[in-house]
Design a protein around this motif. Structure first.
Motif, PDB file in Angstrom:
ATOM      1  N   ARG A 101       0.850  -1.191   0.000  1.00  0.00           N
ATOM      2  CA  ARG A 101       0.000   0.000   0.000  1.00  0.00           C
ATOM      3  C   ARG A 101       0.890   1.247   0.000  1.00  0.00           C
TER       4      ARG A 101
ATOM      5  N   LEU B 233      -2.241   3.826  -3.090  1.00  0.00           N
ATOM      6  CA  LEU B 233      -3.403   4.359  -2.382  1.00  0.00           C
ATOM      7  C   LEU B 233      -4.061   5.495  -3.153  1.00  0.00           C
TER       8      LEU B 233
ATOM      9  N   VAL C 293      -7.809   5.798  -2.524  1.00  0.00           N
ATOM     10  CA  VAL C 293      -8.206   5.658  -1.122  1.00  0.00           C
ATOM     11  C   VAL C 293      -7.083   6.216  -0.257  1.00  0.00           C
ATOM     12  N   THR C 294      -7.275   6.211   1.037  1.00  0.00           N
ATOM     13  CA  THR C 294      -6.228   6.581   1.991  1.00  0.00           C
ATOM     14  C   THR C 294      -5.902   5.372   2.846  1.00  0.00           C
ATOM     15  N   GLU C 295      -4.889   5.499   3.681  1.00  0.00           N
ATOM     16  CA  GLU C 295      -4.565   4.400   4.577  1.00  0.00           C
ATOM     17  C   GLU C 295      -5.709   4.144   5.546  1.00  0.00           C
TER      18      GLU C 295
ATOM     19  N   TRP D 260      -8.466   2.170   3.365  1.00  0.00           N
ATOM     20  CA  TRP D 260      -7.905   1.364   2.278  1.00  0.00           C
ATOM     21  C   TRP D 260      -8.771   0.170   1.893  1.00  0.00           C
TER      22      TRP D 260
ATOM     23  N   GLY E  61     -10.761  -0.119  -1.245  1.00  0.00           N
ATOM     24  CA  GLY E  61     -10.133  -0.538  -2.491  1.00  0.00           C
ATOM     25  C   GLY E  61     -10.523  -1.945  -2.907  1.00  0.00           C
TER      26      GLY E  61
ATOM     27  N   THR F  50       1.084  -2.459   4.649  1.00  0.00           N
ATOM     28  CA  THR F  50       1.709  -1.142   4.664  1.00  0.00           C
ATOM     29  C   THR F  50       3.199  -1.275   4.369  1.00  0.00           C
TER      30      THR F  50
END
Length: 327
Positions: A230, A235, A241-243, A246, A249, A261
């Motif tokens: 990621r 991302l 998307v963001t962390e 996520w 996704g 990560t």
């Protein structure tokens, strides 16, 4: 600026979560060079080596004053160095094009002059994705782009090792980590297109060759791959998307559920570097998920994804994603 603030918040969150699998300060007094540390796995490896107490020289082409052909302004090597220092190590940013032998020679001479040693070399230079024409046959792919991919993914590693290894072998116990995408087992299949396949197969062979040449000096070479990473681009560009969200996704690709990560592979590198018996892995192909089982570290959410085993056993066989037993 928003991306930088988010990255710092994410780093602080990751520091507080998960199991690193090693003692704090386990790399105090050690000196590392992470070549290709602007973002993604390289940044995380540098930060986790710093968190273990190492002095880490971080290199790349994107700085606060210059943007590489990757085209992302949101991550810089200066910021990576700051994150290393904030984690507890000493981060030193050195802008370097690893295709320029004179620049790499100067980099290593600086490390020698300032530290008189090099204990860990991480060859993570890449940046070739922007040139890959993913759906084209070898003879359809733009030749200049294809050769650029090989220069970025293969020649950079060779140039870096050529100048860094004479400093590393001065002390026994040195570690070289060649970073790629895919384990040796997985990469027996064709990783299309042609130029990408070559670029990602080469580090596996580099590690095997260097293992033979470094052994007499008491040093170790391995090849390491993250799983489905990621990264910042994965991302915000590929899945948008963001962390924090996520998992959204997985609506685009259910198998994204096995992703990890960058910190996960960072912890893998730090665990290898702190292992007094790391030579048992000399020449081997290693993965973040496999090393998590060996050393007991986790990703930041406490899970331990084994992406390449999943990709071999589930992703290739089914359109249904089920990560049960794989993270």
């Amino acid at each position: 600026m928003q991306n930088r603030r988010q990255d710092r918040r994410q780093n602080r969150t990751q520091e507080a979560q998960g199991n690193t699998g090693r003692d704090a300060g386990s790399l105090a007094g050690k000196v590392a060079l992470v070549a290709g540390a602007t973002r993604g796995a390289g940044r995380a490896m540098a930060v986790e080596l710093g968190r273990a107490g190492a002095t880490v020289y971080v290199t790349g082409r994107t700085t606060r004053d210059h943007v590489s052909e990757v085209g992302r302004r949101s991550e810089t090597i200066e910021e990576t160095a700051e994150l290393v220092t904030a984690a507890g190590g000493t981060g030193v940013a050195v802008p370097t094009d690893h295709l320029d032998p004179a620049r790499v020679r100067a980099l290593v001479e600086r490390i020698d002059a300032e530290q008189h040693r090099l204990d860990i070399l991480v060859n993570d230079v890449w940046g070739g994705d922007v040139h890959v024409e993913w759906d084209k046959k070898m003879w359809e792919h733009d030749l200049d782009k294809g050769l650029r991919i090989l220069r970025l993914g293969v020649e950079t590693h060779i140039v870096t090792s050529r100048f860094a290894l004479p400093l590393l072998v001065r002390s026994r116990g040195g570690l070289v980590v060649e970073v790629t995408d895919g384990t040796e087992e997985y990469n027996r299949r064709y990783r299309k297109p042609y130029y990408y396949d070559l670029a990602k197969a080469a580090p596996l062979r580099m590690a095997r060759a260097l293992a033979e040449e470094l052994a007499e000096y008491g040093c170790t070479a391995v090849c390491l791959t993250p799983g489905w990473l990621r990264s910042e681009a994965m991302l915000d560009t590929h899945f948008k998307v963001t962390e924090e969200n996520w998992l959204d996704g997985t609506r685009q690709d259910p198998h994204f559920a096995i992703s990890e990560t960058p910190t996960y592979v960072g912890r893998a590198v730090a665990a290898l570097a702190a292992d007094p018996d790391v030579a048992r892995f000399n020449g081997q192909s290693l993965s973040s998920g496999g090393l998590a089982k060996e050393y007991g570290f986790t990703d930041v959410d406490g899970s331990a994804p084994d992406a390449w085993r999943y990709l071999m056993e589930v992703d290739q066989e089914s359109d249904t994603a089920d990560v049960t037993g794989y993270r």
